[in-house]
Write a protein that holds these residues in place. Structure first.
Motif, PDB file in Angstrom:
ATOM      1  N   UNK A 197     -15.006  11.706  11.631  1.00 27.76           N
ATOM      2  CA  UNK A 197     -16.249  12.449  11.382  1.00 27.76           C
ATOM      3  C   UNK A 197     -16.028  13.491  10.283  1.00 27.76           C
ATOM      4  N   UNK A 198     -14.857  14.119  10.311  1.00 25.29           N
ATOM      5  CA  UNK A 198     -14.615  15.120   9.268  1.00 25.29           C
ATOM      6  C   UNK A 198     -14.500  14.472   7.896  1.00 25.29           C
ATOM      7  N   UNK A 199     -13.864  13.296   7.868  1.00 30.12           N
ATOM      8  CA  UNK A 199     -13.767  12.595   6.587  1.00 30.12           C
ATOM      9  C   UNK A 199     -15.160  12.230   6.089  1.00 30.12           C
ATOM     10  N   UNK A 200     -15.997  11.732   7.024  1.00 30.24           N
ATOM     11  CA  UNK A 200     -17.340  11.307   6.623  1.00 30.24           C
ATOM     12  C   UNK A 200     -18.154  12.512   6.153  1.00 30.24           C
ATOM     13  N   UNK A 201     -18.018  13.623   6.895  1.00 32.17           N
ATOM     14  CA  UNK A 201     -18.721  14.835   6.467  1.00 32.17           C
ATOM     15  C   UNK A 201     -18.247  15.225   5.063  1.00 32.17           C
ATOM     16  N   UNK A 202     -16.924  15.098   4.871  1.00 32.10           N
ATOM     17  CA  UNK A 202     -16.380  15.411   3.551  1.00 32.10           C
ATOM     18  C   UNK A 202     -16.983  14.543   2.471  1.00 32.10           C
ATOM     19  N   UNK A 203     -17.152  13.259   2.784  1.00 26.61           N
ATOM     20  CA  UNK A 203     -17.764  12.378   1.791  1.00 26.61           C
ATOM     21  C   UNK A 203     -19.220  12.778   1.561  1.00 26.61           C
ATOM     22  N   UNK A 204     -19.907  13.118   2.658  1.00 23.44           N
ATOM     23  CA  UNK A 204     -21.332  13.442   2.563  1.00 23.44           C
ATOM     24  C   UNK A 204     -21.597  14.705   1.748  1.00 23.44           C
ATOM     25  N   UNK A 205     -20.534  15.506   1.597  1.00 26.92           N
ATOM     26  CA  UNK A 205     -20.743  16.737   0.828  1.00 26.92           C
ATOM     27  C   UNK A 205     -20.949  16.454  -0.657  1.00 26.92           C
ATOM     28  N   UNK A 206     -20.676  15.251  -1.052  1.00 25.79           N
ATOM     29  CA  UNK A 206     -20.906  14.894  -2.461  1.00 25.79           C
ATOM     30  C   UNK A 206     -22.351  14.473  -2.613  1.00 25.79           C
ATOM     31  N   UNK A 207     -23.062  15.250  -3.427  1.00 22.95           N
ATOM     32  CA  UNK A 207     -24.499  14.976  -3.563  1.00 22.95           C
ATOM     33  C   UNK A 207     -24.880  14.845  -5.022  1.00 22.95           C
ATOM     34  N   UNK A 208     -25.952  14.106  -5.205  1.00 26.00           N
ATOM     35  CA  UNK A 208     -26.477  13.975  -6.570  1.00 26.00           C
ATOM     36  C   UNK A 208     -27.195  15.251  -6.992  1.00 26.00           C
TER      37      UNK A 208
ATOM     38  N   UNK B 104     -13.609  24.446  -8.782  1.00 27.29           N
ATOM     39  CA  UNK B 104     -14.462  24.566  -7.615  1.00 27.29           C
ATOM     40  C   UNK B 104     -15.893  24.960  -7.988  1.00 27.29           C
ATOM     41  N   UNK B 105     -16.112  25.289  -9.252  1.00 22.09           N
ATOM     42  CA  UNK B 105     -17.490  25.543  -9.695  1.00 22.09           C
ATOM     43  C   UNK B 105     -18.335  24.300  -9.565  1.00 22.09           C
ATOM     44  N   UNK B 106     -17.690  23.145  -9.749  1.00 20.50           N
ATOM     45  CA  UNK B 106     -18.458  21.905  -9.680  1.00 20.50           C
ATOM     46  C   UNK B 106     -18.835  21.623  -8.245  1.00 20.50           C
ATOM     47  N   UNK B 107     -20.085  21.281  -8.086  1.00 22.47           N
ATOM     48  CA  UNK B 107     -20.601  21.113  -6.742  1.00 22.47           C
ATOM     49  C   UNK B 107     -19.913  19.953  -6.032  1.00 22.47           C
ATOM     50  N   UNK B 108     -19.663  18.899  -6.785  1.00 19.43           N
ATOM     51  CA  UNK B 108     -19.172  17.690  -6.136  1.00 19.43           C
ATOM     52  C   UNK B 108     -17.653  17.618  -6.011  1.00 19.43           C
ATOM     53  N   UNK B 109     -16.972  18.653  -6.427  1.00 27.17           N
ATOM     54  CA  UNK B 109     -15.539  18.675  -6.218  1.00 27.17           C
ATOM     55  C   UNK B 109     -15.256  19.538  -5.006  1.00 27.17           C
TER      56      UNK B 109
END
Lengths: 208, 267
Positions: A197-208, B104-109
Motif C-alpha cells: 500500500x505504501x508503494x502504491x501510495x508512493x506511485x499515486x503521488x505522481x500526478x499530471x 524536490x522542487x519538482x512535484x513529481x519527484x
C-alpha cells in the motif's frame, strides 16, 4: 510391516530360487553325463564280451604260464627220452603233446595282444570309457556338493522384520499449531499489505 | 506545494510517470557520478569488478582459511560480490536526499524516487560486475558454471532486497541525523566479517552458527553459494527467517520515507 517382511522375503526367495535352480541345472547336467558314460561303458562291455580287460588278461597270462610250464616239462622229458632211449614208444606221444601245447600257447597269446580282436586292443577303448565314467562321476559329486552349499546359504538368507517399538498415540498434538499459524499469517499479511500500500501510495503521488 | 486542487490521476498514468521520473533520475545519477570522462559510466561495474578482483587475488595469495573445500576463487567471487551489493546500497543512499534537495522542487519527484534510482544504479553495477566476473572466470576455467542458476538469482535477490530496505531506512534516518552517516562506515566494516562472505556457516561451531544465522545477509550468501556449488557447499539458510525480516525492514523503511517526505524542505 508384515507386508514389508513378505516383500523382503519374496525378493530373497527369488534370489534363492535363482541360485538353487542354477545349481540344480548343473547337477542335472552332470548326472546325465555320468549316466551316458556308464551306459557307454556297459554297452561296450556287452559288445566286446569282456568284463575287465586287465583281470582277464592276467587270468589268461596265468594260464599261458601254466601251459608253458607243462610245455617245458614235456620238452625236457622228450629230450631225455630221445637221448637215453631213442626207441621208446612214448616219444611220438610226447611230440604230439609238445606241439599241442605250443599251438595252445600261441592261441592264448594272440587273444591277449596283437590283432583287432585281442584284449590289448579292447583295453585302449575300455580305458577311455572308464576314464570318462570316472570323470563324470567326480563332476556329479562336485555339482551335488555345490547344490547343497547353495541350499544351506539360501536358508541363512531369510530376513525377518519385526516391530521393536510400537507406535503410540501422542498425549497432545504438537502440530499443527493453528493459533500460531493464524497469527503469523495475519502479521505477514499486514506487513505485505503495508509495503504494497505504501508503494502504491508512493506511485499515486505522481500526478499530471 | 501544489496550488491547484490535485486532480485524480489514474493509477497506470501515475506508474508511467514514476517510471519516467525514475529513468530520468537514473540517467542523471549515472552522469553526475561518472561523467563522460574516460570510460564514463562503465565505472559503474568496473569499480566493483576491480574490488572483487583485488580481494580474490589477495585471498588466493594468502590461501585464506574459509573452512570448506570450495575453490578460493569461486568463494571470493560469491562472497565479495554480495558484500558489495548490500554494503554499497546504504552507502549510496545515506545523504542522497541532501545531495538532491534542489530536485524536490519538482512535484513529481518524491523522496522514494531518489532512493530507488540510486538503488537501481547500485544493484545494476553489482549485478553486472558479478555476472561479468563469473563469465570471465568460467571461461578461464577457474569456476564451474552454477549448478542451479535460479537459486543463485534467488539468493542474490534476497541480498538485494535486504540491502535496499536497509539503505532506504538508513537514508531516511540520515536526513534527520548526521550520526547515521558517521556510524554506518564503522558498522559496515564490522558487519563485513560477520556477513558470511568470508566463511561458510557449516564450518562454524554450532554456537557461532546460531548467532551468525541472525544476520540476514548470511542467508542470502549461503543461498547463492548453494546455487553455485550445490551439495558441496553444505549451505545453511532459512528463508522463513529472512523474508519476514526483510518485510519488517521494508515497512520500517517506507514509514520512515513517508515521515521524511512530510518534513523535507527543498532548498
Amino acid at each position: 510391516m508384515q507386508r514389508s517382511e513378505a516383500l523382503v522375503n519374496i525378493l530373497s526367495e527369488r534370489a534363492r530360487n535363482d541360485t538353487i535352480t542354477l545349481a540344480q541345472r548343473d547337477v542335472d547336467d552332470a548326472k546325465a553325463q555320468a549316466q551316458n558314460a556308464a551306459v557307454a561303458l556297459a554297452s561296450y562291455r556287452n559288445k566286446q564280451r569282456i568284463i575287465d580287460p586287465k583281470e582277464q588278461a592276467s587270468a589268461q597270462l596265468l594260464m599261458i604260464s601254466k601251459l608253458q610250464d607243462e610245455l617245458i616239462a614235456s620238452r625236457t622229458q622228450l629230450r631225455q627220452l630221445q637221448t637215453y632211449t631213442p626207441r621208446a614208444s612214448q616219444i611220438p606221444f610226447l611230440r604230439t603233446q609238445v606241439r599241442a601245447l605250443q599251438s595252445e600257447i600261441d592261441d592264448q597269446m594272440a587273444q591277449i595282444a596283437g590283432g583287432s580282436q585281442s584284449l590289448a586292443a579292447a583295453s585302449v577303448k575300455y580305458q577311455e570309457l572308464q576314464l570318462n565314467a570316472d570323470f563324470s562321476n567326480k563332476q556329479l559329486g562336485i555339482a551335488m556338493a555345490s547344490l547343497q552349499e547353495a541350499k544351506d546359504e539360501s536358508e541363512r538368507k531369510q530376513a525377518y522384520v519385526d516391530r521393536i517399538a510400537s507406535p503410540s498415540l501422542s498425549d497432545y498434538p504438537s502440530a499443527p499449531k493453528r493459533i500460531r499459524s493464524i497469527f503469523a499469517t495475519i502479521i505477514l499479511g499486514f506487513l505485505v499489505w503495508g509495503v504494497l500500500s505504501m508503494l502504491i501510495v508512493g506511485i499515486r503521488e505522481h500526478r499530471d | 506545494m501544489v496550488s491547484r486542487a490535485p486532480t485524480k490521476t489514474p493509477f497506470l498514468c501515475s506508474l508511467r510517470i514514476q517510471i519516467r521520473v525514475l529513468s530520468a533520475l537514473f540517467m542523471r545519477e549515472v552522469l553526475t557520478r561518472y561523467g563522460r570522462h574516460n570510460i564514463g559510466f562503465l565505472w559503474l561495474f568496473f569499480e566493483p569488478m576491480i574490488f572483487t578482483l583485488g580481494v580474490t587475488a589477495l585471498w588466493t595469495a594468502t590461501q585464506s582459511v574459509h573452512g570448506s573445500d570450495l575453490p578460493i576463487v569461486a568463494f571470493a567471487l560469491t562472497g565479495y560480490s554480495s558484500v558489495l551489493l548490500w554494503r554499497n546500497m546504504p552507502g549510496r543512499c545515506i545523504g542522497a536526499l541532501w545531495a538532491n534537495l534542489p530536485l524536490m522542487y519538482h512535484r513529481n519527484i518524491r523522496v522514494l524516487d531518489i532512493y530507488i534510482s540510486r538503488l537501481m544504479l547500485e544493484f545494476g553495477g553489482a549485478t553486472i560486475s558479478f555476472t561479468a566476473l563469473g563469465i570471465l572466470f568460467i571461461s578461464l576455467g577457474w569456476l564451474e558454471p552454477p549448478e542451479d542458476f535460479l537459486k543463485v538469482v534467488g539468493g542474490w535477490m534476497m541480498i538485494a532486497w535486504f540491502g535496499s530496505a536497509l539503505a532506504v531506512t538508513l537514508g531516511a534516518l540520515s536526513h534527520q541525523s548526521e550520526l547515521v552517516d558517521k556510524l554506518w562506515h564503522p558498522a559496515s566494516y564490522l558487519i563485513f566479517p560477520l556477513s558470511g562472505s568470508a566463511f561458510m556457516v557449516y564450518a562454524l561451531p554450532p554456537v557461532a552458527q546460531k548467532i551468525v544465522l541472525y544476520i540476514p545477509m548470511v542467508h542470502g550468501v549461503e543461498m547463492v553459494r548453494e546455487g553455485f556449488f550445490g551439495e558441496r557447499a553444505h549451505a545453511i539458510y532459512d528463508l522463513g527467517y529472512v523474508i519476514p525480516f526483510c518485510l519488517v525492514l521494508s515497512v520500517i523503511a517506507l514509514l520512515l520515507v513517508n515521515w521524511v517526505g512530510q518534513r523535507v524542505v527543498p532548498e
